[in-house]
Design an enzyme around this catalytic site. Structure first.
Site, PDB file in Angstrom:
ATOM      1  CE1 TYR A 141      -3.324  -2.632  -0.188  1.00 34.09           C
ATOM      2  CE2 TYR A 141      -4.017  -2.096   2.033  1.00 34.09           C
ATOM      3  CZ  TYR A 141      -4.186  -2.820   0.875  1.00 34.09           C
ATOM      4  OH  TYR A 141      -5.217  -3.714   0.774  1.00 34.09           O
ATOM      5  CG  ASP A 182      -1.357 -19.617   1.722  1.00 34.01           C
ATOM      6  OD1 ASP A 182      -0.726 -19.681   2.793  1.00 34.01           O
ATOM      7  OD2 ASP A 182      -0.947 -20.129   0.659  1.00 34.01           O
ATOM      8  CE  LYS A 199       2.095 -18.019  -0.066  1.00 31.73           C
ATOM      9  NZ  LYS A 199       1.269 -19.216   0.096  1.00 31.73           N
ATOM     10  CG  ASP A 250     -12.534  -6.445   5.223  1.00 35.44           C
ATOM     11  OD1 ASP A 250     -12.150  -5.771   6.196  1.00 35.44           O
ATOM     12  OD2 ASP A 250     -13.006  -5.938   4.186  1.00 35.44           O
ATOM     13  CG  ASP A 295      -7.374  -4.162   3.760  1.00 39.42           C
ATOM     14  OD1 ASP A 295      -8.400  -4.061   4.458  1.00 39.42           O
ATOM     15  OD2 ASP A 295      -7.210  -3.536   2.700  1.00 39.42           O
TER      16      ASP A 295
END
Ligand code: NAI
Ligand code: MG
Length: 322
Positions: free
Chosen positions: A120, A195, A163, A223, A219
């Site tokens: 970001y 994941d 990751k 959610d 993020d």
């Protein structure tokens, strides 16, 4: 001592859920001084700028900011405001409440999301008609700052999402930095591939308490957790910096219900509770959370939680409980 609190309601349901949150803060009688400022799509349309300089300066100087949500200009408003308070961590609790129909009622966890870099950072380029690229930035300093916060927040230990098996350099650096600080502080950590973690969170959320994440992973995973506990109308967040913070519901402007007076104000009110914690009013913050929990359990509830009450009914019930 009277703290100055910037109030930026923004667009859509931001304008409907922020006033109840301000009412709750006001009801505590701490002498807060509220200063309102504009940001978002409506100001963009009126002035050509989604984030007026006065708003940025106010947020950069106020003791804390209560933020609602903004529409399509979100990236142009929220990213600079996080930077205005030098926010290095986004704290996102996801908790299921009695009385709310949750997919996973045993969920009670907190994401500590890196809030200043990663993918970001905004470094994207169009190289050719066929190729676009994105540069991911990971620094040892930002990762260590996040880790220090995590060690204070969760001295009993935390999970680190990564990751690094694929993004060896960037997530490798993140992992080394976070684990290095935790080791030094004597705080236990466990690694989780992000994941696989998404799947484990769906199946066994009760096994996790505090999850430290790179920006994008935090993020997405937070959610996902919103889905486990009954939806976005319940999730608060805090953009924490060394001296200031911006406190906002995780949800956006909800154009599908904006203007109808049925938005759930709980996420915004719980964000105000996080603001209270940040300013050192922990007992008040607990009172606010208890009041919200009582209303979630007994009603009234807004339609997103299966009820038929309006925003104002829920807001009034929370104030009554207080
Ligand atoms: P959204 O969070 O606005 O809405 C997603 C769904 O959740 C909708 O069905 C909405 O009705 C429901 N919902 C969200 N908050 C609710 C609440 N308090 N009470 C009841 N139902 C609620 O996300 P969406 O639709 O992806 O984005 C809409 C706009 O919001 C976009 O313009 C986006 O850019 C902006 N946005 C802004 C954010 C911010 O200001 N921090 C964050 C996310 C999106
Ligand atoms: Mg998001």
């Amino acid at each position: 001592m009277s703290e100055e609190i910037a109030v930026v309601a923004g667009d859509g349901i931001g304008r409907e859920v922020v006033p109840p949150a301000v009412d709750v803060l006001d009801a505590l009688d701490r002498g807060f001084e509220f200063v309102e400022a504009d940001a978002g799509d409506a100001v963009l349309e009126a002035t050509g700028d989604p984030l007026p300089e006065e708003t940025y300066d106010l947020v950069a100087s106020a003791d804390a900011t209560l933020f609602g949500s903004v529409g399509e200009s979100a990236a142009d408003v929220i990213l600079p405001l996080r930077e205005a308070v030098d926010s290095f961590v986004n704290v996102r609790p996801a908790k299921a409440y009695p009385g709310v129909d949750a997919l996973r009622p045993e969920t009670d966890l907190v994401f500590l999301r890196e809030n200043s870099e990663g993918v970001y950072k905004g470094i994207e380029s169009k190289l050719t008609a066929d190729v676009s690229t994105l540069t991911r930035v990971v620094t040892t300093s930002a990762s260590e700052r996040l880790a220090e916060y995590a060690c204070d927040y969760a001295p009993e230990g935390f999970t680190v999402a990564h990751k690094a098996n694929v993004m060896r350099e960037t997530d490798g650096r993140f992992l080394d930095a976070v684990e290095g600080v935790a080791d030094e502080r004597g705080v236990e950590t466990e690694r989780a591939l992000m994941d696989a973690l998404a799947m484990h969170l769906c199946l066994r959320p009760e096994e996790y308490d505090v999850v430290v994440c790179p920006n994008l992973a935090g993020d997405v995973l937070s959610d996902l957790a919103a889905g486990l506990v009954g939806g976005l109308g319940l999730l608060p967040s805090a953009n924490v910096g060394p001296e200031r913070g911006v406190f906002e519901p995780v949800h956006g402007t909800a154009p599908d219900i904006a203007g109808e007076g049925v938005a759930n104000p709980c996420a915004a009110i719980l964000s105000a509770a996080m603001l209270l914690d940040f300013l050192g009013y922990g007992a008040d913050a607990d009172r606010v959370r208890d009041a919200v929990e009582a209303v979630l359990e007994d009603g009234p509830r807004t339609p997103d939680l299966g009820g038929d009450a309006g925003t104002d009914d829920v807001a009034a019930a929370v104030l009554d409980e207080l």
